[in-house]
Design a protein around this motif. Structure first.
Motif, PDB file in Angstrom:
ATOM      1  N   SER A  13      -2.209 -32.417  -8.338  1.00  0.00           N
ATOM      2  CA  SER A  13      -3.634 -32.613  -8.320  1.00  0.00           C
ATOM      3  C   SER A  13      -3.839 -31.308  -7.743  1.00  0.00           C
ATOM      4  CB  SER A  13      -2.970 -32.960  -6.646  1.00  0.00           C
ATOM      5  OG  SER A  13      -2.324 -32.822  -5.769  1.00  0.00           O
ATOM      6  N   GLN A  14      -5.286 -30.945  -7.669  1.00  0.00           N
ATOM      7  CA  GLN A  14      -5.860 -29.586  -7.352  1.00  0.00           C
ATOM      8  C   GLN A  14      -6.453 -29.765  -5.872  1.00  0.00           C
ATOM      9  OE1 GLN A  14      -8.374 -27.997 -10.570  1.00  0.00           O
ATOM     10  NE2 GLN A  14      -9.977 -28.327  -9.119  1.00  0.00           N
ATOM     11  N   ASP A  15      -6.439 -28.991  -5.361  1.00  0.00           N
ATOM     12  CA  ASP A  15      -7.058 -28.737  -3.763  1.00  0.00           C
ATOM     13  C   ASP A  15      -8.701 -28.228  -5.057  1.00  0.00           C
ATOM     14  OD1 ASP A  15      -8.486 -27.332  -1.783  1.00  0.00           O
ATOM     15  OD2 ASP A  15      -6.132 -27.758  -1.015  1.00  0.00           O
ATOM     16  N   SER A  16      -9.271 -29.091  -3.500  1.00  0.00           N
ATOM     17  CA  SER A  16     -10.825 -29.864  -3.675  1.00  0.00           C
ATOM     18  C   SER A  16     -11.539 -28.752  -3.534  1.00  0.00           C
ATOM     19  CB  SER A  16     -11.219 -30.455  -3.021  1.00  0.00           C
ATOM     20  OG  SER A  16     -11.011 -30.333  -1.221  1.00  0.00           O
ATOM     21  N   LYS A  17     -11.209 -27.581  -2.640  1.00  0.00           N
ATOM     22  CA  LYS A  17     -11.802 -25.991  -2.491  1.00  0.00           C
ATOM     23  C   LYS A  17     -11.312 -25.259  -3.639  1.00  0.00           C
ATOM     24  CE  LYS A  17     -10.223 -26.223   2.282  1.00  0.00           C
ATOM     25  NZ  LYS A  17      -9.499 -27.463   2.042  1.00  0.00           N
ATOM     26  N   SER A  32     -15.008 -34.249 -19.941  1.00  0.00           N
ATOM     27  CA  SER A  32     -13.722 -34.283 -20.104  1.00  0.00           C
ATOM     28  C   SER A  32     -12.710 -34.718 -20.577  1.00  0.00           C
ATOM     29  CB  SER A  32     -13.857 -35.513 -18.617  1.00  0.00           C
ATOM     30  OG  SER A  32     -13.818 -36.497 -19.020  1.00  0.00           O
ATOM     31  N   VAL A  33     -12.041 -33.942 -20.773  1.00  0.00           N
ATOM     32  CA  VAL A  33     -10.281 -34.937 -21.730  1.00  0.00           C
ATOM     33  C   VAL A  33      -9.678 -35.173 -21.204  1.00  0.00           C
ATOM     34  CG1 VAL A  33      -8.969 -33.790 -23.505  1.00  0.00           C
ATOM     35  CG2 VAL A  33     -11.549 -32.270 -23.021  1.00  0.00           C
ATOM     36  N   SER A  85     -16.902 -27.140  -9.592  1.00  0.00           N
ATOM     37  CA  SER A  85     -17.642 -27.826 -10.657  1.00  0.00           C
ATOM     38  C   SER A  85     -16.508 -28.436 -11.598  1.00  0.00           C
ATOM     39  CB  SER A  85     -18.355 -26.847 -11.121  1.00  0.00           C
ATOM     40  OG  SER A  85     -17.263 -25.647 -11.770  1.00  0.00           O
ATOM     41  N   SER A  86     -14.734 -27.780 -11.526  1.00  0.00           N
ATOM     42  CA  SER A  86     -14.291 -28.170 -12.250  1.00  0.00           C
ATOM     43  C   SER A  86     -12.710 -29.291 -11.819  1.00  0.00           C
ATOM     44  CB  SER A  86     -13.287 -27.553 -13.333  1.00  0.00           C
ATOM     45  OG  SER A  86     -12.768 -26.826 -12.325  1.00  0.00           O
ATOM     46  N   ARG A  87     -12.319 -30.064 -12.700  1.00  0.00           N
ATOM     47  CA  ARG A  87     -10.839 -30.252 -12.277  1.00  0.00           C
ATOM     48  C   ARG A  87      -9.923 -31.346 -13.260  1.00  0.00           C
ATOM     49  NH1 ARG A  87      -9.788 -32.245  -7.123  1.00  0.00           N
ATOM     50  NH2 ARG A  87      -8.528 -33.886  -6.775  1.00  0.00           N
ATOM     51  N   PHE A  88      -8.790 -30.409 -12.764  1.00  0.00           N
ATOM     52  CA  PHE A  88      -7.419 -30.285 -13.347  1.00  0.00           C
ATOM     53  C   PHE A  88      -6.721 -31.670 -12.908  1.00  0.00           C
ATOM     54  CE2 PHE A  88      -3.387 -30.103 -14.874  1.00  0.00           C
ATOM     55  CZ  PHE A  88      -3.211 -30.547 -16.285  1.00  0.00           C
ATOM     56  N   SER A  89      -6.060 -32.765 -12.937  1.00  0.00           N
ATOM     57  CA  SER A  89      -4.977 -33.869 -12.204  1.00  0.00           C
ATOM     58  C   SER A  89      -4.002 -34.514 -13.306  1.00  0.00           C
ATOM     59  CB  SER A  89      -5.488 -34.820 -11.525  1.00  0.00           C
ATOM     60  OG  SER A  89      -6.578 -35.777 -12.653  1.00  0.00           O
ATOM     61  N   SER A 138      -6.044 -34.642 -17.178  1.00  0.00           N
ATOM     62  CA  SER A 138      -7.262 -35.261 -17.594  1.00  0.00           C
ATOM     63  C   SER A 138      -7.836 -33.490 -16.776  1.00  0.00           C
ATOM     64  CB  SER A 138      -8.520 -36.032 -16.986  1.00  0.00           C
ATOM     65  OG  SER A 138      -7.923 -36.128 -15.005  1.00  0.00           O
ATOM     66  N   TYR A 139      -9.159 -33.129 -17.873  1.00  0.00           N
ATOM     67  CA  TYR A 139      -9.485 -32.109 -17.335  1.00  0.00           C
ATOM     68  C   TYR A 139     -10.785 -31.950 -17.171  1.00  0.00           C
ATOM     69  CZ  TYR A 139     -11.907 -27.738 -16.918  1.00  0.00           C
ATOM     70  OH  TYR A 139     -12.875 -26.137 -16.693  1.00  0.00           O
ATOM     71  N   SER A 140     -12.159 -32.150 -16.147  1.00  0.00           N
ATOM     72  CA  SER A 140     -12.910 -31.795 -16.445  1.00  0.00           C
ATOM     73  C   SER A 140     -13.849 -31.014 -15.868  1.00  0.00           C
ATOM     74  CB  SER A 140     -13.736 -33.773 -15.018  1.00  0.00           C
ATOM     75  OG  SER A 140     -13.220 -33.129 -14.678  1.00  0.00           O
ATOM     76  N   LYS A 141     -15.616 -31.354 -16.575  1.00  0.00           N
ATOM     77  CA  LYS A 141     -16.215 -29.546 -16.008  1.00  0.00           C
ATOM     78  C   LYS A 141     -17.826 -30.232 -15.943  1.00  0.00           C
ATOM     79  CE  LYS A 141     -17.398 -25.209 -15.604  1.00  0.00           C
ATOM     80  NZ  LYS A 141     -16.658 -24.227 -14.759  1.00  0.00           N
ATOM     81  N   THR A 142     -18.053 -29.802 -14.862  1.00  0.00           N
ATOM     82  CA  THR A 142     -19.920 -29.798 -14.593  1.00  0.00           C
ATOM     83  C   THR A 142     -20.490 -28.626 -14.928  1.00  0.00           C
ATOM     84  OG1 THR A 142     -19.105 -31.932 -13.484  1.00  0.00           O
ATOM     85  CG2 THR A 142     -21.238 -31.096 -12.729  1.00  0.00           C
ATOM     86  N   PHE A 143     -21.311 -29.112 -15.438  1.00  0.00           N
ATOM     87  CA  PHE A 143     -22.382 -28.086 -15.504  1.00  0.00           C
ATOM     88  C   PHE A 143     -23.443 -28.067 -14.875  1.00  0.00           C
ATOM     89  CE2 PHE A 143     -19.838 -27.345 -19.291  1.00  0.00           C
ATOM     90  CZ  PHE A 143     -19.361 -25.733 -19.245  1.00  0.00           C
TER      91      PHE A 143
END
Length: 926
Positions: free
Chosen positions: A363-367, A422-423, A371-375, A408-413
């Protein structure tokens, strides 16, 4: 030199910094402070009882604080001003000493006395004692308590630095040799306390102990257990070397001991051996289980390597690692592998097999990055792993029938419009059928909602300005395989890939003030990288399907619109002169009607070619083909469906309801009635196909749910009602059931579920964080409660954290209030689609715990199959809190997994290997 009248004095002395990083040399710090006081007092005339501040300020102490201080008196000229700025002292703290009764210096005996509540402060260091005596002739410092006629020996010396405390009976320190004798000291060492009759301080880094006790008990005056160290040497922060040491329980010696011992000491995490558990199993003999080595790799990651061994040759291994980086991420990885041998070679029941399981949670810390997240949440392996595993860690997870994974990995521009992608890689495994479905990977991209006709000020009013559109892209590489082909190259032979593009266009607006209307159309385009071709083999009378590699595509579109509103109704039960308990019932109803058009895309359909028809007449071929539908689309095996063959024009009808009551509050001081939810939702839905030739109405689906008893009980129900009748073969016919002599609807299926969580008033809800094995069950893909039982590895405190109960009851023998909790789950399913009129499943599961006394608790997890009249998996639990120890007994009284497990051990993690376990494992039936 002027002398003042005797009084309590505060003297300011500039000292060199005393630097140390180890809390275990607290004695050296305190005695260095005493040396400075002694040396200071040696230059004072015999008659002095109070020191002039100006002279005290002129004293300087040698730069080496660990050697005998050398004092010198500097003469100052008040008219001389040094233009050079003096160096700043390394440490400028104030030394304060105080005594309630008196502070006295004896010229004859050359001693300084501090009596009654004597206290010395320096920075974060502090020492208090009833009496402190400094002898200048022998260069010794003596701190002790005082004897009270009523309370006895009181005001024992207490040395404090930060959060570390040393509490001896008395101290003797020599300022020349730097050696000391400490009597009856109590020192906190990690989670435990060292109680020593005599401690000899050799120097700043070596201590010798005699007749010492080490314990983690809270009652240090009468500890329920301790490890007696007859002789020991301590090098703070490095090691402890002991002679004969053995375990005492309430001052009664036990044969559990060591002739000598070497214990490394460190304030940081350290590597070390994990003591295994021993036992016996009928089919595999004696065993050692969950023993191994713990590697403290660094501050961010660790690794535990554990193993199992059975005397018949079976073995297993576990790798468990936890990692974390503050404000960035955290996770854990686990791999388990078991090589299981049943019986012995030469016997008919001999078998050998391997099972494995891989788990990963990240789990990735929200801080870390907004704009991107990996879990990641991974749980995959052999389908029969949890059923056949012999490790008691998995005892609560053998009922799991699904393993699932997602990475999953997601990115927001950010921008206008917003772009997201997201992948994701997913995995779903049915442990009963051993089928595995995977996507490696799934790509999703989207462009945010755009309003091309919105006003320049951003306002959106009316049908035109509310028109909006999006773009969505989805690509998948889908794999379906079996457990036997998992992680083999054959699993990729039947992989299917494709892309789907969709552009939805929507708008919404108000109609007749109270109605909300929406309209939408959707364009869909599918890309496929392989299609199929069908042919009919007339001689063998079978259809042949071939795969055609190559890029192909199809396009579809549809249209839909809906209209809905919200209706509020109020039933008022209040009347003049009457104050009923139920005052009002509010009914909220939301009806909606939708219309959908799906055109026919029959251009993508074709008929299969007939092959090998040589020798057959046309009439014979017509007979063969008469009852065969050879029409197909080449996109049949696509992962995004097929284009619709038939035109569809349908209307959907749905009604949702909500019921809420206002009741009179029991509290007479309340000014407003209390709101009570009667039904959270009660929904009805059906549809009508205008383009259909028969069976135009779809069955009516009814669902509902609510919460009762202050949300303690959750109820959900549903039913399917079919308006059409059945023929003699129990097939649906185009005739309404009421016209066939029946009721308006046929009940074809129904379901009812209820869950109830109860507890005593002491706690509203059970604290799942302290429930043993619950986290382990969830990570293994099981339930988040203990209805399926808990893990039986009581020695593993990462899985079974010790419960830290705060007992506020006035008696330790009984509870005048008995804390308890109960969880009940009930499920009922009814089937009647073909007149079978049967209850397909009917079960009741329950789990609960009750605390009979502050030290005794019992629990159980079980269930009853009301359809087949039998108990489900049952586990009985008993736990005894033995102060510093804990005792657990788990028993599965019947079923193929009949077993029991007894454990007793110390709660403290530093001595968790001091334990005893005995168990009977289930005899695995393959």
């Amino acid at each position: 030199m002027a002398f003042q009248k005797p009084s309590h004095t505060i003297t300011k002395i500039h000292l060199k910094a005393l630097r140390t990083n180890n809390f275990k040399i607290l004695f050296a710090l305190s005695f260095t402070m005493f040396i400075n006081m002694i040396s200071f007092a040696q230059d004072i005339p015999v008659k002095a009882k109070t020191i002039n501040r100006s002279i005290a300020d002129s004293l300087v102490i040698s730069s080496d604080s660990l050697q005998t201080p050398i004092l010198s008196e500097k003469k100052q000229d008040s008219t001389l001003i040094d233009s050079i700025k003096p160096k700043k002292e390394l440490l400028e703290n104030i030394v304060k000493y105080h005594a309630d009764d008196y502070t006295k210096f004896s010229q004859k005996q050359q001693k300084l006395y501090l009596y009654n509540m004597a206290r010395i402060d320096y920075g974060d260091m502090n020492i208090t004692a009833g009496s402190i005596t400094i002898d200048y002739t022998k260069n010794t410092v003596y701190a002790k308590g005082i004897i009270d006629s009523i309370e006895g020996y009181t005001q024992k010396p207490v040395f404090t630095q930060g959060s570390n405390i040393v509490e001896p009976d008395s101290i003797i320190f020599n300022t020349d040799t730097k050696k000391a004798l400490i009597f009856n000291s109590k020192t906190e060492q990690g989670e435990g306390t060292v109680i020593a009759n005599i401690t000899k301080k050799e120097n700043d880094s070596v201590y010798f102990l005699k007749n010492a006790k080490y314990t983690t008990a809270e009652n240090l005056e009468d500890p329920e257990y301790y490890i007696k160290l007859r002789k020991a040497k301590i090098v703070p922060g490095k090691k402890i070397v002991t002679g004969l040491a053995n375990l005492f329980i309430y001052d009664v010696p036990t044969p559990l001991g060591l002739p000598f011992g070497f214990f490394p000491q460190s304030e940081k995490q350290t590597s070390g051996v994990i003591i295994p558990t021993f036992g016996e199993q009928n089919e595999r003999g004696f065993f050692l289980q969950n023993g191994g080595y713990y590697f403290a790799i660094n501050d961010y990651i660790d690794l535990a390597v554990l193993g199992d061994y059975f005397t018949n040759g079976s073995w297993g291994t576990r790798l468990e690692s936890t990692y974390a980086k503050r404000y960035r991420f955290r996770g854990n990885v686990g791999f388990r592998y078991e090589n299981l041998i049943t019986s012995e070679r030469g016997f008919e029941d001999y078998s050998r097999g391997t099972i494995y399981n891989l788990r990963w949670s990240h789990s990735q810390d929200s801080k870390a990055n907004p704009s991107s997240r990996f879990s990641a949440s991974v749980n995959l392996g052999s389908s029969n792993y949890y059923r056949n595993s012999v490790n008691q860690v998995n005892s609560g997870a053998f009922l799991n029938n699904t393993l699932a994974s997602s990475v999953s990995y997601s990115k927001t521009f950010e921008g206008e419009p917003q772009v997201n992608f997201s992948v994701t890689a997913t995995h779903s495994q049915n442990t009963n059928t051993e089928t595995i479905n995977m996507t490696l990977p799934t790509f999703q991209g989207s462009v945010g909602r755009m309003y091309p006709f919105a006003g320049k000020n951003g306002s959106k009013k009316g049908i035109i300005q509310n028109v909006n559109l999006q773009y969505n892209l989805r690509g998948e590489n889908r794999i379906q395989t079996t457990d036997s082909l998992f992680f083999k190259k054959e699993m990729f032979d039947y992989a299917r890939a494709g892309f789907q593009h969709s552009i939805p266009i929507n708008t919404n607006f108000k109609v007749f003030k109270y109605f909300s209307m929406s309209a939408s159309t959707n364009y869909n385009e599918v890309w496929a990288f392989n299609t199929i071709n069908k042919s009919f083999d007339a001689s063998n009378r079978q259809t042949v399907t071939e795969t055609v590699n190559g890029f192909d595509t199809f396009r579809t579109y549809n249209f839909s619109t809906s209209i809905g509103t919200t209706i509020y109704g109020m039933f008022n039960f209040e009347k003049e002169g009457k104050d009923p308990k139920i005052q009002k019932i509010r009914h909220v109803m939301r009806p909606s009607i939708s219309y959908n058009i799906n055109p026919a895309f029959n251009k993508y359909y074709e008929s299969a070619e007939v092959i090998n028809a040589n020798g057959l007449t046309q009439s014979e071929l017509d007979v063969i083909l008469e009852n065969r539908n050879l029409e197909f689309t080449r996109f049949e095996q696509g992962i995004f469906g097929v284009p619709g063959k038939n035109f569809s024009s349908s209307m959907g009808i749905s009604v949702s309801n909500n019921f809420e009551a206002k009741v009179k509050d029991k509290d007479s001081t309340a000014t407003e009635p209390k709101k009570v939810m009667l039904l959270n939702n009660l929904n009805f839905s059906t549809s009508y196909n205008f383009a259909g030739d028969s069976l135009q109405w779809s069955p009516v689906r009814m669902t509902g749910g609510t919460q009762l008893f202050k949300d303690k009980m959750s109820i959900n129900f549903g039913a399917t009602l079919d308006p059409y009748a059945l023929d003699s073969n129990n097939n649906r016919i185009d005739k309404f059931n009421i016209d066939n002599g029946g009721s308006l609807f046929r009940l074809t299926s129904a379901n009812f579920t209820a869950s109830w969580s109860l507890s005593s008033k002491k706690g509203d809800k059970k604290d799942d964080n302290n429930d043993p094995g619950i986290d382990e069950n969830v990570r293994s893909g099981g339930r988040d409660d203990d209805l399926f039982g808990v893990s039986q590895d009581f020695a593993n405190q990462q899985i079974n954290p010790a419960k830290d109960k705060e007992n506020e009851e006035p008696s330790e023998l009984y509870n005048y209030k008995i804390p308890w909790n109960l969880r009940v789950a009930y499920a009922l399913n009814y089937s009647n689609s073909r007149r079978q009129n049967e209850i397909s499943s009917h079960s009741l599961m329950f789990s609960g715990d009750i605390e009979l006394s502050p030290k005794w608790s019992v629990g159980a997890s079980s269930g009853y199959d009301l359809k087949n009249s039998g108990f489900t998996y049952t586990q009985l639990r008993f736990e005894r809190d033995l102060l510093s120890w804990r005792m657990n007994f788990s028993w599965i009284p019947f079923s193929a997994r009949t077993s029991w497990n007894f454990f007793i051990g110390i709660k403290s993690s530093i001595l968790k290997d001091l334990k005893y376990e005995q168990r009977r494992q289930p005899d695995i039936r393959l």
